[in-house]
Design an enzyme around this catalytic site. Structure first.
Site, PDB file in Angstrom:
ATOM      1  CE  LYS A 184      -7.496   5.423 -11.924  1.00 11.56           C
ATOM      2  NZ  LYS A 184      -7.401   4.612 -13.154  1.00 11.56           N
TER       3      LYS A 184
ATOM      4  N   PRO B  74       2.571   4.875   1.160  1.00 12.01           N
ATOM      5  CG  PRO B  74       4.485   6.053   0.545  1.00 12.01           C
ATOM      6  CD  PRO B  74       3.188   5.549   0.002  1.00 12.01           C
TER       7      PRO B  74
ATOM      8  CE  LYS C 215       3.388  -0.214   3.335  1.00  8.43           C
ATOM      9  NZ  LYS C 215       3.035   1.206   3.327  1.00  8.43           N
TER      10      LYS C 215
ATOM     11  CB  SER D 265      -6.662   4.834 -16.239  1.00 10.99           C
ATOM     12  OG  SER D 265      -5.993   5.920 -15.631  1.00 10.99           O
TER      13      SER D 265
ATOM     14  N   GLY E  96       0.825  -1.203   0.000  1.00 11.17           N
ATOM     15  CA  GLY E  96       0.000   0.000   0.000  1.00 11.17           C
ATOM     16  C   GLY E  96       0.857   1.249   0.000  1.00 11.17           C
TER      17      GLY E  96
END
Length: 781
Positions: free
Chosen positions: A726, A362, A366, A683, A360
């Site tokens: 998004k 920063p 985690k 995209s 994932g």
């Protein structure tokens, strides 16, 4: 034979032979007087004979050997305590016939004893007689062999003896220059026959040589038969005493202590055998400080390793759920996986520990998740940072032959934990690099393979290390730099960006209490309203995680602490209205949806390392020669998407009323604002195609529509990534409708209603569907 009267000195433990030059000390008064009397007589000669019993102080005639030696006094030295040191040279053998006491010394009537065969033909012609020559050489060789056993004897005599050719002189010279016992020399002195004397001297020499040989053989056998344990004990005690005198720690006692610990160590037999072997080497390396230090370090490392030492895991699933919910908001996928592991462990009692890879952006927590997992499972926690590690030896360890060798980070982590089943966090595994020292990723393959790591080989330890009980958790920001074989060994769990609502919850429940405690502020002294937190999230930070948010909260705490001390304030409340006082002006503003429908302007969606953003794509059409211009610092992928979009629009231009030569007579300029920011990705294909078609046809695009997806030449819409981020960006920008590829519909279903609430999400599979939803029907400029 002439009889002569001369002074007599009785020798104790000494025999003088002809040709012998020797000194002796005289301490008895009668002997001193005899020496003095001889010095006053002509020739300064003495008769020297040995006592039969050296212990008799005042010998009589029967206490002396009748045959002695006439010697000439060469030198007299007076020593302290009335002692004379007399240097004499032997002349000839003689025998006393009368012995009397002439006060104050002894005198005797002596007669010389010549050799009985001195005038024989054999002796007269000895220079030419082969037998005599052979006897001379034999005696010289015996003398040389005899002298070899007496390394301190002067070597110049060997050369002098080897030059003799006269047998008579050779026998006297050899007899005078061999360190035999005085009784043996007396036997030689009393033998008058030259040949018999030769045989006797040869026998004495051979006998002495054999005695020395036998003595050496016995000494060697005795050394071999010395009991090893007794010898070691003696040496050990001596060493112990020496080190005690020097005030140093005893190496032997250390070896005993190591051996005792090794025997008690809870480890496999292979490890114990290796340890005992190294301890034995440690004992024998006391004379080499460098080697001793290397072996000591190795033994201490081996003894500190938790070979078969384990901690008991917590199997309370309810408690684990409470701890995970307490420490982290959201992250349901991670929590479910950990609880599944706990359930399997509780039922099966033992199983392979999973190897989780948390991926994932920063700041998404985690590393802190791994710490919470260790707390929930009641495991020891070890963190190993792999960022920038490029040497394979950092993982596998250095070989002991290298200077400064040490175990690898994995083995050191186990030693630090003290148990063989800790939770080991391998942080930033995607930032491992390689160089000429080896492939670090390949070294990690064995560590993170549950089928291999039960026999992990560390180069320093040199014995198998069991890693199968270790719960490995790795973290990474991206999977792109992790090789496929290594990635295949891990169970990937993606941790996506936090929503604004999640960030607010994290700040209220975790970050604000943490920062208040860190800055020494009591909760009643400082209050930050939920509205202020929402504004910080929305207008002062732009990130996927919460690190920047925590820094902003810390900044508020610092300024508040100053106010508490300077202005003596008892209570401070931070709200939306006074937030600028603590954080300054707003740094970020969301690019909201356009208020009116326009031609050639379409809102796209993109994923960045700090979350999702919206991209406004603008297209202008101008009379020209068919040139295409792309600006906005676009990457190669976006440039290819733009060209693909133009080719697709040209293929369907006729259906939208475009002339065949339209694209040859017009130039198209595609621009994405914020030209200083690099942009790339697959995209934006349908977004640019829609903007191009709107510009060339003059049809307006709905202002409240955003879209994401890749386009093919035939108009198919391909799936993309980062759907969650998004959609969050679209929601924050006030977008009402979002077009996503139909293949991403499953990703949308996994999202919480908090994200999708208020959005109309339309799955599309072809470009015709995109245009149908995006273009305003019947309106052109």
């Amino acid at each position: 034979m002439n009889e002569i009267s001369m002074p007599v000195v009785a020798l104790r433990g000494l025999t003088i032979l002809p040709e012998m030059v020797v000194h002796f000390d005289v301490s008895r008064e009668c002997s001193i007087n005899a020496v003095n009397a001889a010095m006053e007589e002509e020739g300064q000669k003495l008769f020297l004979t040995a006592q039969k019993d050296p212990e008799i102080d005042m010998p009589e005639a029967e206490d002396l050997h009748k045959i002695g030696c006439v010697a000439v006094i060469k030198q007299i030295i007076k020593l302290p305590k009335n002692i004379l040191r007399v240097l004499v040279a032997g002349e000839c053998r003689a025998e006393f016939t009368e012995f009397e006491m002439t006060d104050p010394y002894y005198r005797a009537i002596i007669c010389e004893l010549p050799d009985e065969n001195q005038l024989s033909d054999l002796v007269a012609v000895q220079a030419d007689n082969p037998k005599i020559q052979g006897m001379c050489r034999s005696l010289q060789e015996l003398y040389n062999n005899f002298i070899m056993w007496h390394p301190k004897y002067p070597r110049d005599m060997v050369k002098q003896i080897s030059e003799y050719r006269d047998l008579h002189k050779l026998v006297d010279a050899v007899a005078a220059n061999v360190p035999l016992h005085y009784t043996d020399l007396q036997d030689i002195l009393e033998e008058r026959d030259l040949m018999e004397r030769y045989d006797l001297l040869s026998y004495k020499l051979v006998h002495e040589i054999q005695v020395m040989n036998i003595k050496e053989e016995i000494q060697n056998k005795v050394k071999e038969r010395v009991d090893k344990h007794q010898r070691d004990y003696i040496l050990r005690e001596q060493l112990k005493l020496i080190r005690e005198e020097l005030g140093e720690e005893s190496t032997v006692s250390d070896a005993d202590e190591f051996k005792e610990k090794a025997e008690k160590l809870n480890a496999p037999e292979e490890v114990k055998e290796k340890l005992l072997k190294e301890i034995s080497r440690f004992r024998s390396s006391m004379n080499s400080p460098a080697e001793n230090g290397v072996i000591r370090t190795y033994i201490e490392t081996m003894l500190e390793m938790p070979w078969d030492t384990m901690s008991e895991d917590c199997h309370d699933i309810v408690r684990a759920r409470e701890i995970l919910d307490r420490d982290h908001y959201g992250l349901e996928q991670v929590k479910e996986r950990v609880l599944e592991f706990l359930a399997v462990r509780a039922l099966a009692e033992k199983g392979n520990s999973p190897i989780l890879c948390l991926v994932g952006p920063p700041g998404t927590g985690k590393t802190s998740i791994a710490r919470s997992l260790a707390t929930a499972l009641d495991k020891k926690y070890v963190r190993i940072s792999l960022g920038g590690v490029r040497d394979e030896a950092e993982i596998r360890g250095h070989r002991k032959t290298y200077v400064g060798a040490m175990p690898g980070r994995i083995a050191n982590g186990l030693k630090t934990a003290g148990v063989k089943n800790p939770l080991m966090l391998l942080d930033e595994i995607d930032k491992v690099s390689n160089d000429y020292k080896g492939d670090t990723f390949s070294a990690l393959l064995e560590v993170l393979d549950s089928e291999q790591n039960n026999k992990f080989r560390d180069h320093y330890l040199e014995v198998p290390l069991d890693l199968s009980e270790v719960f490995f958790v790795t973290t990474a920001n991206t999977l792109q730099t992790i090789p496929g074989p290594l990635l295949d060994r891990m169970e990937v769990i993606e941790i996506s960006s936090y929503t604004d609502n999640e960030k607010v919850h994290i700040a209220v429940d975790h970050l604000i209490p943490k920062q208040l405690k860190k800055h020494g502020i009591k909760p009643e002294q400082l209050t930050i309203s939920k509205g202020a937190v929402e504004k910080i999230v929305r207008n002062y930070t732009r990130e996927a995680g919460v690190r920047q948010l925590e820094r902003k909260v810390g900044e508020i705490c610092r300024k508040s602490a100053r106010e508490i001390l300077e202005d003596k304030k008892n209570r401070i409340r931070v709200t939306e209205t006074n937030l600028h006082k603590y954080l300054g002006k707003e740094k970020y503003q969301y690019q909201m949806a356009n208020e009116t429908d326009e031609v050639g302007i379409v809102r796209g969606l993109a994923w960045t390392s700090v979350g999702g953003v919206t991209l406004q794509i603008e297209v202008n059409v101008m009379p020209g020669k068919g040139q295409i211009t792309l600006t906005g610092k676009l990457g190669d992928v976006m440039k290819e998407s733009a060209r693909t979009g133009i080719s697709y629009i040209r293929s369907i231009g006729e259906s939208y009323g475009l002339e065949e030569d339209y694209f040859e007579k017009h130039d198209i300029h595609i621009h994405i604002p914020e030209g200083a920011v690099p942009k790339d990705g697959p995209s934006a294909g349908i977004t640019m195609a829609t903007a191009i078609l709107s510009a060339v046809t003059g049809r307006k695009v709905h202002a409240d529509v955003a879209m994401t997806g890749e386009i093919t030449l035939r108009g198919r819409v391909l799936p993309i990534g980062g759907v969650k981020e998004k959609l969050l960006a679209a929601k924050n920008a006030g977008i009402q409708k979002v077009l996503v590829p139909v293949e991403n519909e499953r990703d949308v279903k996994e999202l919480s209603t908090e994200i999708t609430r208020g959005l109309e999400i339309v799955p599309v599979s072809r470009m015709e569907e995109v245009l149908e939803h995006a273009l305003v029907k019947g309106e052109t400029e």
